[in-house]
Design a protein around this motif. Structure first.
Motif, PDB file in Angstrom:
ATOM      1  N   PHE A  33       0.827  -1.213   0.000  1.00 46.68           N
ATOM      2  CA  PHE A  33       0.000   0.000   0.000  1.00 46.68           C
ATOM      3  C   PHE A  33       0.864   1.268   0.000  1.00 46.68           C
ATOM      4  CE2 PHE A  33      -3.291  -2.917   0.646  1.00 46.68           C
ATOM      5  CZ  PHE A  33      -4.522  -2.301   0.811  1.00 46.68           C
ATOM      6  N   TRP A  34       2.134   1.154  -0.362  1.00 52.20           N
ATOM      7  CA  TRP A  34       3.039   2.305  -0.317  1.00 52.20           C
ATOM      8  C   TRP A  34       2.541   3.429  -1.215  1.00 52.20           C
ATOM      9  CZ3 TRP A  34       8.745   2.222  -2.459  1.00 52.20           C
ATOM     10  CH2 TRP A  34       9.383   3.426  -2.113  1.00 52.20           C
ATOM     11  N   HIS A  35       2.189   3.102  -2.454  1.00 53.07           N
ATOM     12  CA  HIS A  35       1.657   4.075  -3.399  1.00 53.07           C
ATOM     13  C   HIS A  35       0.227   3.687  -3.780  1.00 53.07           C
ATOM     14  CE1 HIS A  35       5.697   5.599  -3.812  1.00 53.07           C
ATOM     15  NE2 HIS A  35       6.140   4.477  -4.351  1.00 53.07           N
ATOM     16  N   ASN A  36      -0.535   4.663  -4.241  1.00 54.49           N
ATOM     17  CA  ASN A  36      -1.857   4.447  -4.864  1.00 54.49           C
ATOM     18  C   ASN A  36      -2.992   4.138  -3.904  1.00 54.49           C
ATOM     19  OD1 ASN A  36      -0.721   4.663  -7.586  1.00 54.49           O
ATOM     20  ND2 ASN A  36       0.179   2.654  -7.174  1.00 54.49           N
ATOM     21  N   PHE A  37      -2.743   4.216  -2.594  1.00 55.93           N
ATOM     22  CA  PHE A  37      -3.807   3.944  -1.632  1.00 55.93           C
ATOM     23  C   PHE A  37      -3.984   5.089  -0.628  1.00 55.93           C
ATOM     24  CE2 PHE A  37      -2.607  -0.125  -3.314  1.00 55.93           C
ATOM     25  CZ  PHE A  37      -3.800  -0.836  -3.403  1.00 55.93           C
ATOM     26  N   GLY A  38      -3.402   6.239  -0.936  1.00 57.08           N
ATOM     27  CA  GLY A  38      -3.455   7.369  -0.022  1.00 57.08           C
ATOM     28  C   GLY A  38      -4.705   8.213  -0.202  1.00 57.08           C
ATOM     29  N   GLU A 290      16.271 -18.715  -3.362  1.00 56.95           N
ATOM     30  CA  GLU A 290      16.010 -19.510  -2.167  1.00 56.95           C
ATOM     31  C   GLU A 290      16.033 -18.596  -0.945  1.00 56.95           C
ATOM     32  OE1 GLU A 290      17.885 -23.309   0.301  1.00 56.95           O
ATOM     33  OE2 GLU A 290      18.814 -22.642  -1.577  1.00 56.95           O
ATOM     34  N   GLY A 291      15.043 -18.705  -0.101  1.00 60.03           N
ATOM     35  CA  GLY A 291      14.980 -17.869   1.086  1.00 60.03           C
ATOM     36  C   GLY A 291      14.037 -16.692   0.961  1.00 60.03           C
ATOM     37  N   VAL A 292      13.621 -16.354  -0.257  1.00 64.29           N
ATOM     38  CA  VAL A 292      12.647 -15.277  -0.447  1.00 64.29           C
ATOM     39  C   VAL A 292      11.246 -15.846  -0.266  1.00 64.29           C
ATOM     40  CG1 VAL A 292      11.634 -13.657  -2.088  1.00 64.29           C
ATOM     41  CG2 VAL A 292      14.120 -13.884  -1.938  1.00 64.29           C
ATOM     42  N   THR A 293      10.528 -15.295   0.698  1.00 63.82           N
ATOM     43  CA  THR A 293       9.184 -15.790   0.990  1.00 63.82           C
ATOM     44  C   THR A 293       8.157 -15.196   0.056  1.00 63.82           C
ATOM     45  OG1 THR A 293       9.857 -15.783   3.318  1.00 63.82           O
ATOM     46  CG2 THR A 293       7.521 -16.152   2.853  1.00 63.82           C
ATOM     47  N   SER A 294       8.234 -13.873  -0.153  1.00 63.57           N
ATOM     48  CA  SER A 294       7.207 -13.173  -0.910  1.00 63.57           C
ATOM     49  C   SER A 294       7.812 -11.920  -1.523  1.00 63.57           C
ATOM     50  CB  SER A 294       6.035 -12.797   0.018  1.00 63.57           C
ATOM     51  OG  SER A 294       4.978 -12.179  -0.687  1.00 63.57           O
ATOM     52  N   VAL A 295       7.106 -11.400  -2.510  1.00 64.89           N
ATOM     53  CA  VAL A 295       7.514 -10.146  -3.139  1.00 64.89           C
ATOM     54  C   VAL A 295       6.342  -9.180  -3.053  1.00 64.89           C
ATOM     55  CG1 VAL A 295       6.858 -10.949  -5.443  1.00 64.89           C
ATOM     56  CG2 VAL A 295       8.475  -9.081  -5.214  1.00 64.89           C
ATOM     57  N   LEU A 296       6.633  -7.939  -2.661  1.00 57.65           N
ATOM     58  CA  LEU A 296       5.596  -6.914  -2.518  1.00 57.65           C
ATOM     59  C   LEU A 296       5.452  -6.162  -3.823  1.00 57.65           C
ATOM     60  CD1 LEU A 296       6.393  -5.327   0.952  1.00 57.65           C
ATOM     61  CD2 LEU A 296       4.217  -6.364   0.281  1.00 57.65           C
ATOM     62  N   VAL A 297       4.261  -6.182  -4.385  1.00 54.60           N
ATOM     63  CA  VAL A 297       4.011  -5.407  -5.594  1.00 54.60           C
ATOM     64  C   VAL A 297       3.021  -4.298  -5.272  1.00 54.60           C
ATOM     65  CG1 VAL A 297       4.483  -7.368  -7.099  1.00 54.60           C
ATOM     66  CG2 VAL A 297       2.125  -6.883  -6.423  1.00 54.60           C
ATOM     67  N   GLY A 298       3.227  -3.163  -5.896  1.00 49.99           N
ATOM     68  CA  GLY A 298       2.238  -2.106  -5.877  1.00 49.99           C
ATOM     69  C   GLY A 298       1.424  -2.193  -7.151  1.00 49.99           C
ATOM     70  N   ALA A 299       0.367  -1.418  -7.233  1.00 48.80           N
ATOM     71  CA  ALA A 299      -0.441  -1.419  -8.451  1.00 48.80           C
ATOM     72  C   ALA A 299      -1.221  -0.118  -8.525  1.00 48.80           C
ATOM     73  CB  ALA A 299      -1.398  -2.610  -8.471  1.00 48.80           C
ATOM     74  N   SER A 300      -1.220   0.483  -9.708  1.00 48.44           N
ATOM     75  CA  SER A 300      -2.027   1.681  -9.926  1.00 48.44           C
ATOM     76  C   SER A 300      -3.316   1.348 -10.655  1.00 48.44           C
ATOM     77  CB  SER A 300      -1.230   2.713 -10.733  1.00 48.44           C
ATOM     78  OG  SER A 300      -0.815   2.166 -11.972  1.00 48.44           O
ATOM     79  N   SER A 301      -3.495   0.068 -11.002  1.00 46.20           N
ATOM     80  CA  SER A 301      -4.717  -0.369 -11.677  1.00 46.20           C
ATOM     81  C   SER A 301      -4.844  -1.877 -11.540  1.00 46.20           C
ATOM     82  CB  SER A 301      -4.684   0.002 -13.165  1.00 46.20           C
ATOM     83  OG  SER A 301      -3.667  -0.731 -13.833  1.00 46.20           O
ATOM     84  N   VAL A 302      -6.050  -2.367 -11.759  1.00 48.99           N
ATOM     85  CA  VAL A 302      -6.277  -3.818 -11.773  1.00 48.99           C
ATOM     86  C   VAL A 302      -5.470  -4.452 -12.894  1.00 48.99           C
ATOM     87  CG1 VAL A 302      -8.000  -5.590 -12.293  1.00 48.99           C
ATOM     88  CG2 VAL A 302      -8.524  -3.786 -10.632  1.00 48.99           C
ATOM     89  N   ALA A 303      -5.403  -3.787 -14.040  1.00 48.02           N
ATOM     90  CA  ALA A 303      -4.673  -4.345 -15.186  1.00 48.02           C
ATOM     91  C   ALA A 303      -3.197  -4.532 -14.850  1.00 48.02           C
ATOM     92  CB  ALA A 303      -4.832  -3.430 -16.397  1.00 48.02           C
ATOM     93  N   GLN A 304      -2.631  -3.581 -14.126  1.00 47.80           N
ATOM     94  CA  GLN A 304      -1.222  -3.695 -13.747  1.00 47.80           C
ATOM     95  C   GLN A 304      -1.007  -4.855 -12.780  1.00 47.80           C
ATOM     96  OE1 GLN A 304       0.555  -0.574 -11.283  1.00 47.80           O
ATOM     97  NE2 GLN A 304       2.292  -0.523 -12.676  1.00 47.80           N
ATOM     98  N   LEU A 305      -1.908  -5.005 -11.815  1.00 49.45           N
ATOM     99  CA  LEU A 305      -1.788  -6.122 -10.880  1.00 49.45           C
ATOM    100  C   LEU A 305      -1.947  -7.448 -11.609  1.00 49.45           C
ATOM    101  CD1 LEU A 305      -1.443  -7.151  -8.019  1.00 49.45           C
ATOM    102  CD2 LEU A 305      -3.894  -6.801  -7.655  1.00 49.45           C
ATOM    103  N   GLU A 306      -2.868  -7.493 -12.536  1.00 52.15           N
ATOM    104  CA  GLU A 306      -3.074  -8.719 -13.323  1.00 52.15           C
ATOM    105  C   GLU A 306      -1.794  -9.101 -14.057  1.00 52.15           C
ATOM    106  OE1 GLU A 306      -6.204 -10.443 -16.700  1.00 52.15           O
ATOM    107  OE2 GLU A 306      -6.093  -8.288 -16.289  1.00 52.15           O
TER     108      GLU A 306
END
Length: 313
Positions: A33-38, A290-306
């Motif tokens: 939620f760093w960007h696009n949710f303010g 190896e060792g990376v659990t998850s990656v945090l993605v931001g999104a400015s649109s549903v299309a970008q998240l998709e």
């Protein structure tokens, strides 16, 4: 319109990874939620993105007290989402927040004192309309406050029931090692370490933090995986006039050197040969560590998240 989550949300291809030695499984792709949710962003767009994320198996939402702008407003957005959409699904969600950067004026609104951390989390819970967070982070290392004070405040936060797990973001390796020991001795083991890891910034590989986390049973979550958009098709033709780099917001124009531009072109050609976009290649590069659990993605649109979720395929 009332929201009912997709009944197939756990059958849409999302994979889950055990976080260190804990009982927690996190989605390989988490929503930041760093960007696009303010407060400056359209609420309905934020709502569409969050609904799409959960409908596709993203259960982890990552926030901090000062995400916005303005400060606190990303948590307020989540609070509204919890009230309007996600209250029935609270136990399916893994919600994190952080404290460590400047949040309010005066000597008690910044860094790592017990006073600041506890007050900040109380404010965060009110904004998000939550009784507790699943994960509470120290957002940065405070060189002026005794490390024991910061860590004991975090231990007590768990014991008070305001957080279930503890995380640390961007601490130096020696302080991280001390924190792992301190928290383990008090039966509140460190769950996860958050840092910037991407194809252009490999510091966690080179400074030993990724290996330290692996060896000590601590999860690792990467933020800024696409380097603020550099590792997408955004800059393959130069600097778009409406881009962050053009506005010098998080990216400076002088960062796009000829050497970097040529490297992006090379990586993009490699991605195309594999039927991928540059962004998919960049996300897969991280997830294959190896060792990376998850990656945090931001999104400015549903299309970008998709598009970002295609890295899971």
């Amino acid at each position: 319109m009332n929201y009912t989550a997709n009944e197939s949300r756990y059958d849409n291809g999302m994979k889950y990874e055990r976080c260190g030695n804990s009982g927690v499984l996190l989605p390989k792709v988490s929503l930041g939620f760093w960007h696009n949710f303010g407060g400056v962003d359209p609420y309905e767009r934020s709502r569409e993105i969050t609904r799409y994320a959960f409908d596709h198996g993203i259960t982890h939402f990552d926030l901090a007290n000062n995400y916005g702008p303005p400060y606190g407003s990303a948590e307020e957005t989540l609070g509204r989402l919890m009230q309007e959409d996600f209250a029935p699904y609270r136990d399916e969600l893994f919600i994190s927040t952080k404290a460590g950067y400047d949040m309010w004026p005066g000597p008690y609104g910044n860094w790592g004192s017990r006073k600041y951390l506890m007050a900040s989390l109380d404010q965060s819970l009110r904004r998000m309309h939550l009784d507790y967070v699943d994960l509470f982070y120290s957002h940065r290392f405070d060189p002026e406050t005794p490390i024991e004070e910061t860590l004991q405040a975090m231990v007590d936060i768990v014991r008070q029931g305001k957080a279930l797990y503890l995380g640390i973001s961007r601490w130096p390796a020696d302080a991280l090692s001390k924190a792992i020991d301190y928290l383990a001795e008090r039966d509140t083991p460190l769950l996860i370490f958050q840092d910037k890891l991407n194809m252009l910034n490999r510091a966690p590989e080179t400074n030993g933090t990724l290996e330290l986390c692996k060896s000590r049973g601590v999860g690792f979550i990467s933020f800024s995986p696409l380097a603020q958009g550099l590792l997408t098709d955004r800059y393959l033709q130069g600097i778009p006039t409406d881009s962050r780099m053009a506005k010098e917001k998080f990216l400076r124009k002088d960062m796009l050197t000829e050497e970097l531009f040529n490297q992006l072109q090379e990586w993009n050609e490699e991605a195309k040969k594999c039927g991928q976009t540059l962004a998919e290649k960049a996300l897969r590069w991280i997830l294959n560590h190896e060792g990376v659990t998850s990656v945090l993605v931001g999104a400015s649109s549903v299309a970008q998240l998709e598009k970002n979720l295609k890295a899971m395929e």
